[in-house]
Design a protein around this motif. Structure first.
Motif, mmCIF file in Angstrom:
data_model
loop_
_atom_site.group_PDB
_atom_site.id
_atom_site.type_symbol
_atom_site.label_atom_id
_atom_site.label_comp_id
_atom_site.label_asym_id
_atom_site.label_seq_id
_atom_site.Cartn_x
_atom_site.Cartn_y
_atom_site.Cartn_z
ATOM 1 N N GLY A 37 42.045 29.020 37.482
ATOM 2 C CA GLY A 37 41.900 30.306 36.762
ATOM 3 C C GLY A 37 40.518 31.051 36.683
ATOM 4 N N CYS A 38 40.634 32.158 36.430
ATOM 5 C CA CYS A 38 39.407 33.097 36.191
ATOM 6 C C CYS A 38 39.153 34.084 35.100
ATOM 7 C CB CYS A 38 39.239 33.626 37.531
ATOM 8 S SG CYS A 38 37.593 34.662 37.747
ATOM 9 N N ASN A 39 38.063 33.971 34.734
ATOM 10 C CA ASN A 39 38.066 34.935 33.349
ATOM 11 C C ASN A 39 37.194 36.349 34.077
ATOM 12 O OD1 ASN A 39 39.030 32.843 32.055
ATOM 13 N ND2 ASN A 39 37.552 32.575 30.630
ATOM 14 N N ASN A 40 36.923 36.642 34.979
ATOM 15 C CA ASN A 40 36.072 37.535 35.541
ATOM 16 C C ASN A 40 36.577 38.799 35.762
ATOM 17 O OD1 ASN A 40 33.882 36.175 35.264
ATOM 18 N ND2 ASN A 40 34.157 34.728 37.249
ATOM 19 N N PHE A 41 37.630 38.965 36.233
ATOM 20 C CA PHE A 41 38.178 40.337 36.639
ATOM 21 C C PHE A 41 37.340 40.961 37.368
ATOM 22 C CE2 PHE A 41 40.599 38.598 32.757
ATOM 23 C CZ PHE A 41 42.175 39.107 33.175
ATOM 24 N N CYS A 42 37.126 40.659 38.753
ATOM 25 C CA CYS A 42 36.560 41.387 39.792
ATOM 26 C C CYS A 42 37.791 42.596 40.085
ATOM 27 C CB CYS A 42 36.264 40.714 40.836
ATOM 28 S SG CYS A 42 34.984 39.301 40.548
ATOM 29 N N SER A 43 37.027 43.889 40.153
ATOM 30 C CA SER A 43 38.031 44.793 40.332
ATOM 31 C C SER A 43 39.241 44.882 41.229
ATOM 32 C CB SER A 43 37.615 46.204 40.105
ATOM 33 O OG SER A 43 36.678 46.300 41.277
ATOM 34 N N VAL A 63 43.431 37.119 41.254
ATOM 35 C CA VAL A 63 43.280 35.735 40.569
ATOM 36 C C VAL A 63 43.544 35.589 39.108
ATOM 37 C CG1 VAL A 63 41.839 33.664 40.495
ATOM 38 C CG2 VAL A 63 42.169 34.793 42.884
ATOM 39 N N PRO A 64 42.557 36.398 38.441
ATOM 40 C CA PRO A 64 42.885 36.294 36.888
ATOM 41 C C PRO A 64 44.425 36.539 36.481
ATOM 42 C CG PRO A 64 40.967 37.617 37.599
ATOM 43 C CD PRO A 64 41.877 37.484 38.896
ATOM 44 N N TYR A 65 45.121 37.444 37.392
ATOM 45 C CA TYR A 65 46.568 37.618 37.014
ATOM 46 C C TYR A 65 47.446 36.512 37.383
ATOM 47 C CZ TYR A 65 44.219 42.249 36.511
ATOM 48 O OH TYR A 65 43.303 43.267 36.247
ATOM 49 N N GLY A 117 36.942 24.961 41.958
ATOM 50 C CA GLY A 117 37.552 25.910 40.900
ATOM 51 C C GLY A 117 37.375 27.235 41.378
ATOM 52 N N GLN A 118 37.829 28.065 40.616
ATOM 53 C CA GLN A 118 37.495 29.621 41.267
ATOM 54 C C GLN A 118 36.150 30.006 41.023
ATOM 55 O OE1 GLN A 118 41.068 28.872 40.541
ATOM 56 N NE2 GLN A 118 41.400 29.603 42.364
ATOM 57 N N ASN A 119 35.571 29.321 39.854
ATOM 58 C CA ASN A 119 34.131 29.788 39.607
ATOM 59 C C ASN A 119 33.655 28.573 38.960
ATOM 60 O OD1 ASN A 119 31.703 30.353 38.863
ATOM 61 N ND2 ASN A 119 32.224 31.922 37.101
HETATM 62 FE FE1 SF4 Z 1 36.183 37.476 41.005
HETATM 63 FE FE2 SF4 Z 1 36.650 34.978 42.164
HETATM 64 FE FE3 SF4 Z 1 37.516 35.466 39.933
HETATM 65 FE FE4 SF4 Z 1 38.504 36.796 41.893
HETATM 66 S S1 SF4 Z 1 38.446 34.636 41.663
HETATM 67 S S2 SF4 Z 1 38.101 37.680 39.856
HETATM 68 S S3 SF4 Z 1 36.694 36.892 43.179
HETATM 69 S S4 SF4 Z 1 35.316 35.539 40.323
#
Ligand code: SF4
Ligand code: 5AD
Length: 421
Positions: free
Chosen positions: A143-149, A153-155, A187-189
């Motif tokens: 999973g990922c909490n970062n929401f790069c525009s 992946v966060p969705y 991991g995604q991050n």
């Molecule tokens: Fe950003 Fe990586 Fe997360 Fe995608 S998976 S929103 S690129 S940190």
């Protein structure tokens, strides 16, 4: 009953497919590499780029030709899982018998009507069927909490979940005891790993303290969370390989801001300076997106300048593709495909030069290689710095560490001879 798995995308998806296989084998299915004889086909999809999604549509057409009267086989059961967007599920449900979130993959046993589900809280704790006998994928978070525009992946994978440290450590101990030589922490991050008091640098140290003859690798890292504690863990951990993938995505501050990356080019460069001070021979790779909406030629030139400046060993260069539902999808995708291709080539050309220059310094040097592929007497593997090395050997060296002397170099591959002391 036979099953066949098709995987698209990243190493995390390969790792997911190892869990899909394990669940299917727990209910009596056996793996086949021949899709035509499969009773069940599982597809682990990727939604990161449109091209990957299009490949799933291609498969749907292929499936409709499988089975049927002429082949003498029953039509296989088809299952779609992996990195799927909620809104795409409706699209795919017509092409597959079942569309299943990877988090619910253990429910396959229920669907197939053969067994009650095992009780695991987190799908990451399903014991996988490892693809390799010497290199293992060990997911530590998903999973990922970062929401790069630009990113889905966060969705598709939703919010970050870390695996309990004790489960990770016990899995790795078992792997090392049974002879695994390379452990990939995934991991995604990975930098935002957190379980109780254990953060990523602490986890790295704990894995490094497991006795045995093995290498530790990890991916992926977000530059905003990559800090001195991680650098310290890499530099002091004798099993942690001196290779880092640190995706910058763009070398222009305005573009980075539009990408919602939360660092500047200067922040990134300072981290690399700190890293190289502590680990001078570290090999570096990055991820880049060319042709982000509105990226001007000048902004792209800043990325090219950064490439010349950092001198990467490798890079994963991606042409921007809009993903519905993301913030960037609202911006006009105004850079033509040809211009994206041109920008990709400019970066590849710089990379070839810098990587070759670095590799030339390795000529005549010794390196240890973990052999991961064989084609007749030709063997291929990666050294600690994650460089591909090609070696000839009459002896079967697959899955072994071998000491090699570098005899030839190209930008992305090295040739070597087994070194006898
Ligand atoms: Fe950003 Fe990586 Fe997360 Fe995608 S998976 S929103 S690129 S940190
Ligand atoms: N278009 C192109 N590349 C993308 N990536 C993620 N989303 C997109 C997109 N919409 C790339 C990023 C990331 C890698 C896994 O995929 O560079 O680091």
């Amino acid at each position: 009953m036979k099953y066949h798995v098709i995987v698209f995308g990243c190493q995390m998806n390969i790792s997911d497919s190892e869990r899909v296989s394990a669940v299917l084998e727990s209910v009596g299915y056996k793996n086949t590499s021949n899709i035509n004889e499969a009773d069940l086909i599982a597809v682990v999809m990727c939604s990161v780029r449109q091209s990957a999604v299009d490949r799933v549509f291609g498969l749907i057409e292929k499936f409709s030709a499988l089975g049927g009267l002429s082949s003498g086989w029953k039509k296989p059961i088809t299952i779609l899982t992996g990195c799927i967007l909620k809104k795409d599920k409706k699209l795919f449900i017509n092409g597959f018998d079942y569309v299943l979130d990877i988090k619910n993959i253990k429910n396959l046993t229920k669907i197939l009507g053969t067994k009650k589900t095992e009780s695991v809280n987190n799908y990451l704790d399903i014991k996988p069927k490892y693809t390799s006998k010497f290199s293992a994928n060990v997911p530590i978070m998903t999973g990922c909490n970062n929401f790069c525009s630009y990113c889905v992946v966060p969705y598709s994978r939703e919010r970050e979940i870390s695996r309990p440290t004790k489960n990770i450590i016990s899995e790795i101990k078992q792997l090392v005891t049974s002879g695994y030589k390379e452990i990939w922490l995934l991991g995604q991050n990975v930098n935002s790993y957190k379980n109780g008091k254990t953060n990523f640098p602490k986890l790295l140290k704990m894995v490094n303290n497991i006795p045995g003859d093995f290498w530790i690798r990890f991916t992926s890292s977000h530059p905003k969370d990559f800090n001195n504690d991680v650098i310290e863990a890499i530099s002091t951990g004798n099993r942690i390989t001196p290779y880092l993938n640190l995706p910058i995505q763009s070398g222009d501050n305005k573009v980075l801001q539009l990408m919602n990356r939360h660092y500047t080019v200067k922040d990134y460069k300072n981290k690399i300076i700190g890293l190289r001070k502590r680990i001078p021979d570290i090999a570096l790779s990055t991820d880049i997106i060319v042709g982000f909406p509105g990226e001007t030629k000048k902004q792209f030139e800043n990325t090219a300048k950064l490439f010349r400046n950092i001198k990467y060993d490798a890079a994963y260069i991606n042409k921007y593709s809009p993903r519905t539902g993301t913030v960037a999808a609202k911006l006009k995708d105004n850079i033509s495909w040809d211009e994206k291709k041109r920008r990709e080539k400019v970066l590849t050309d710089i990379l070839k030069q810098t990587a070759l220059k670095k590799n030339k310094t390795l000529l005549g040097k010794e390196t240890i290689v973990l052999i991961n592929e064989s084609r007749g007497n030709n063997y291929f593997g990666k050294n600690k710095h994650y460089k591909t090395v090609r070696i000839k050997s009459k002896e079967n060296i697959l899955g072994k560490f071998v000491k090699v002397k570098i005899t030839e170099v190209a930008p992305f591959t090295l040739r070597g001879k087994i070194f006898h002391e």
